[in-house]
Scaffold this active site. Sequence first.
Site, mmCIF file in Angstrom:
data_model
loop_
_atom_site.group_PDB
_atom_site.id
_atom_site.type_symbol
_atom_site.label_atom_id
_atom_site.label_comp_id
_atom_site.label_asym_id
_atom_site.label_seq_id
_atom_site.Cartn_x
_atom_site.Cartn_y
_atom_site.Cartn_z
ATOM 1 N N GLY A 1 0.839 -1.186 0.000
ATOM 2 C CA GLY A 1 0.000 0.000 0.000
ATOM 3 C C GLY A 1 0.875 1.236 0.000
ATOM 4 O O GLY A 1 1.965 1.238 -0.560
ATOM 5 N N CYS A 2 0.418 2.255 0.646
ATOM 6 C CA CYS A 2 1.169 3.507 0.717
ATOM 7 C C CYS A 2 2.504 3.274 1.419
ATOM 8 O O CYS A 2 2.554 2.712 2.511
ATOM 9 C CB CYS A 2 0.355 4.558 1.472
ATOM 10 N N PHE A 3 3.582 3.737 0.809
ATOM 11 C CA PHE A 3 4.887 3.504 1.409
ATOM 12 C C PHE A 3 5.080 4.247 2.719
ATOM 13 O O PHE A 3 5.934 3.883 3.519
ATOM 14 C CB PHE A 3 6.044 3.775 0.451
ATOM 15 N N TRP A 4 4.301 5.269 2.995
ATOM 16 C CA TRP A 4 4.414 5.978 4.268
ATOM 17 C C TRP A 4 4.162 5.040 5.442
ATOM 18 O O TRP A 4 4.786 5.183 6.496
ATOM 19 C CB TRP A 4 3.420 7.123 4.351
#
Length: 174
Positions: free
Chosen positions: A9-12
Amino acid sequence: MKTFVLGGGCFWCLDAVYQMTRGVESVVSGYTAGALPNPTYEQICTGMTGHAEVVSVTFDETVIPADTILDMFFVQHDPTTLNRQGYDVGTQYRSAMYYRDAEEEALFRAAIARNQPLWADPIVTEVSPAEVIYPAEHYHQDFYAQRPEVGYCQVIINPKIAKVRKHYAKWLTA
């Protein structure tokens, strides 16, 4: 040192957890497995480049076992949803593991098998050879640590950190 390239998903979200993991030396957010050289975040967000958002996690295996890094990966995202993590939808948000050699591929496939019993639905995590990894823009690096007050961090990332902490507290530094 060993480096895994993982997309969940979002790398954050992945960055936030691995930045606070004992034995992790560096985490670099980036893009891989797409057709466009040196893509930008805006290009990735169109879903037309084929890239996945990933993190390159470099860690010291004498401090934290590779299996623990991988098991944490399967706790912090839903590996059973294709091209989606919560509200983030698109191929750039796919669950993926990119290997550099046969040993790494075997580790990744073993991690999937080991973690499948934790999920009611089949794990759909892509396991593919590593390609060029393009670092994301500097404002994406260490995003959570620099902006914990941002709504996305509060609503999306904090619950993921809490989930990892529940199972892997002894490996976290914060």
